[in-house]
Design a protein around this motif. Structure first.
Motif, mmCIF file in Angstrom:
data_model
loop_
_atom_site.group_PDB
_atom_site.id
_atom_site.type_symbol
_atom_site.label_atom_id
_atom_site.label_comp_id
_atom_site.label_asym_id
_atom_site.label_seq_id
_atom_site.Cartn_x
_atom_site.Cartn_y
_atom_site.Cartn_z
ATOM 1 N N UNK A 128 0.802 -1.210 0.000
ATOM 2 C CA UNK A 128 0.000 0.000 0.000
ATOM 3 C C UNK A 128 0.837 1.262 0.000
ATOM 4 N N UNK A 129 0.288 2.298 -0.581
ATOM 5 C CA UNK A 129 0.909 3.617 -0.621
ATOM 6 C C UNK A 129 -0.178 4.619 -0.981
ATOM 7 N N UNK A 130 -0.073 5.817 -0.461
ATOM 8 C CA UNK A 130 -1.113 6.818 -0.710
ATOM 9 C C UNK A 130 -1.259 7.161 -2.183
ATOM 10 N N UNK A 131 -0.205 6.909 -2.974
ATOM 11 C CA UNK A 131 -0.233 7.245 -4.398
ATOM 12 C C UNK A 131 -0.263 5.994 -5.279
ATOM 13 N N UNK A 132 -0.748 4.883 -4.736
ATOM 14 C CA UNK A 132 -0.704 3.614 -5.458
ATOM 15 C C UNK A 132 -1.461 3.703 -6.784
ATOM 16 N N UNK A 133 -0.766 3.379 -7.868
ATOM 17 C CA UNK A 133 -1.393 3.383 -9.178
ATOM 18 C C UNK A 133 -0.466 2.700 -10.183
ATOM 19 N N UNK A 134 -1.014 2.379 -11.325
ATOM 20 C CA UNK A 134 -0.245 1.785 -12.404
ATOM 21 C C UNK A 134 0.498 2.883 -13.157
ATOM 22 N N UNK A 135 1.688 2.574 -13.635
ATOM 23 C CA UNK A 135 2.416 3.541 -14.462
ATOM 24 C C UNK A 135 1.639 3.789 -15.750
ATOM 25 N N UNK A 136 1.784 4.960 -16.355
ATOM 26 C CA UNK A 136 1.085 5.223 -17.622
ATOM 27 C C UNK A 136 1.545 4.253 -18.705
ATOM 28 N N UNK A 137 0.691 4.044 -19.687
ATOM 29 C CA UNK A 137 0.996 3.097 -20.760
ATOM 30 C C UNK A 137 2.281 3.463 -21.488
ATOM 31 N N UNK A 138 2.596 4.740 -21.560
ATOM 32 C CA UNK A 138 3.806 5.189 -22.246
ATOM 33 C C UNK A 138 5.078 4.772 -21.522
ATOM 34 N N UNK A 139 4.922 4.320 -20.270
ATOM 35 C CA UNK A 139 6.074 3.892 -19.486
ATOM 36 C C UNK A 139 6.034 2.405 -19.183
ATOM 37 N N UNK A 140 5.469 1.625 -20.095
ATOM 38 C CA UNK A 140 5.487 0.169 -19.957
ATOM 39 C C UNK A 140 6.911 -0.325 -20.176
ATOM 40 N N UNK A 141 7.446 -1.115 -19.219
ATOM 41 C CA UNK A 141 8.837 -1.572 -19.274
ATOM 42 C C UNK A 141 8.987 -3.062 -19.505
ATOM 43 N N UNK A 142 8.005 -3.845 -19.078
ATOM 44 C CA UNK A 142 8.171 -5.295 -19.167
ATOM 45 C C UNK A 142 8.452 -5.722 -20.602
ATOM 46 N N UNK A 143 9.458 -6.581 -20.756
ATOM 47 C CA UNK A 143 9.795 -7.104 -22.068
ATOM 48 C C UNK A 143 10.788 -6.253 -22.843
ATOM 49 N N UNK A 144 11.153 -5.086 -22.305
ATOM 50 C CA UNK A 144 12.093 -4.213 -22.993
ATOM 51 C C UNK A 144 13.527 -4.489 -22.536
ATOM 52 N N UNK A 145 14.484 -4.159 -23.385
ATOM 53 C CA UNK A 145 15.885 -4.230 -22.988
ATOM 54 C C UNK A 145 16.216 -3.030 -22.111
ATOM 55 N N UNK A 146 17.342 -3.094 -21.433
ATOM 56 C CA UNK A 146 17.771 -1.968 -20.600
ATOM 57 C C UNK A 146 17.948 -0.719 -21.458
ATOM 58 N N UNK A 147 18.497 -0.873 -22.652
ATOM 59 C CA UNK A 147 18.665 0.259 -23.546
ATOM 60 C C UNK A 147 17.346 0.886 -23.941
ATOM 61 N N UNK A 148 16.348 0.053 -24.201
ATOM 62 C CA UNK A 148 15.016 0.558 -24.567
ATOM 63 C C UNK A 148 14.360 1.281 -23.406
ATOM 64 N N UNK A 149 14.522 0.750 -22.196
ATOM 65 C CA UNK A 149 13.983 1.421 -21.009
ATOM 66 C C UNK A 149 14.655 2.770 -20.821
#
Length: 213
Positions: A128-149
Motif C-alpha cells: 500500500x501507498x497513498x499514491x498507489x497506481x499503475x504507471x502510464x501506458x507510455x512507461x510500460x517496461x516489461x519485455x524491454x531491454x535496458x537500452x530501450x527502457x
C-alpha cells in the motif's frame, strides 16, 4: 457480521474474495526480503570514456528499474503483475481507462495508504501507498531491454514531460518510488536505497544520459 458484509461495496466484497482465493492458489509464489547493494557513483570513476561511463551507470541503476517491485507496475499491458515471477495480478485488473484502475474496482479498493499485514498466509501483506497506481501506458517496461527502457525514461514525450532534472527528483523523492524499498513483509526489496539509486541517475544525467546498446 452478515449485515456488515452486506454493507460493503460489492466491488470490495468481490475483490476480497478474489484475494482470498488467490492467496490459496499462489502459495508457491511467496516472496522473501532480500535487497543487496548498488555500486556507488565513485565505482565508475575508472571508466575514462564519458559515454561508456554514462552507459555503465545506467546499467547499474537498471537493477532497480527492472526489479519486480518496480516492473510489476510498469507492465507490457494495462494489467499489473505480482510477485518475483510477475504472475498475473489477483484479482485480474485491466486499467485501460485510468492508471488508478477500472471503475468499480480501483486500486484503492484493496491497496490502502500503507502496507497491510495478512495473518495466516504465506502472502504476508498487501502492499500500500497513498499514491498507489499503475504507471502510464507510455512507461510500460516489461519485455524491454535496458537500452530501450533508458530511451523511454529520458523521452519527454513518454515520461510525463520530465526534464533530466525532474527525473533525478522523481527517482530520489517520489514517495511511490521510495515504497519499493519498504514493500511490506514477504517481498524482496530492490538493491541499494532510494538515495543511492537517485545518485546514480544524477550521475547518468551529468555524463550525458547515454543509453546502453
Amino acid at each position: 457480521m452478515a449485515n456488515r458484509i452486506l454493507a460493503m461495496p460489492l466491488a470490495a466484497v468481490l475483490a476480497a474474495a478474489a484475494i482470498a482465493t488467490g492467496i490459496g492458489a499462489l502459495q508457491g509464489h511467496a516472496e522473501t526480503s532480500s535487497g543487496g547493494t548498488l555500486k556507488a557513483v565513485s565505482d565508475f570513476a575508472a571508466i575514462a570514456d564519458t559515454d561508456a561511463r554514462s552507459k555503465a551507470i545506467f546499467e547499474e541503476a537498471s537493477r532497480v528499474l527492472t526489479h519486480p517491485r518496480c516492473i510489476n507496475c510498469h507492465p507490457a499491458t494495462r494489467s499489473p503483475t505480482q510477485g518475483e515471477d510477475m504472475h498475473p495480478h489477483v484479482p485480474f485488473i485491466r486499467a485501460s481507462q485510468s492508471s488508478l484502475g477500472p471503475a468499480g474496482l480501483v486500486c484503492s479498493t484493496c491497496h490502502g495508504a500503507e502496507n497491510r499485514p495478512i495473518l495466516g498466509s504465506r502472502m504476508k501483506s498487501i502492499p500500500g501507498n497513498a499514491h498507489w497506481q499503475l504507471a502510464p501506458a507510455s512507461m510500460a517496461w516489461q519485455g524491454l531491454t535496458v537500452g530501450e527502457i533508458c530511451e523511454q525514461v529520458k523521452d519527454t514525450g513518454r515520461n510525463g514531460n520530465r526534464s533530466h532534472a525532474d527525473l533525478v527528483r522523481h527517482m530520489g523523492e517520489d514517495h511511490l518510488v521510495g515504497w519499493a524499498w519498504h514493500p511490506g513483509e514477504g517481498r524482496t526489496e530492490p538493491p541499494g536505497s532510494q538515495q543511492t539509486f537517485a545518485a546514480l541517475i544524477d550521475a547518468w544525467v551529468k555524463t550525458g544520459a547515454e543509453c546502453p546498446d
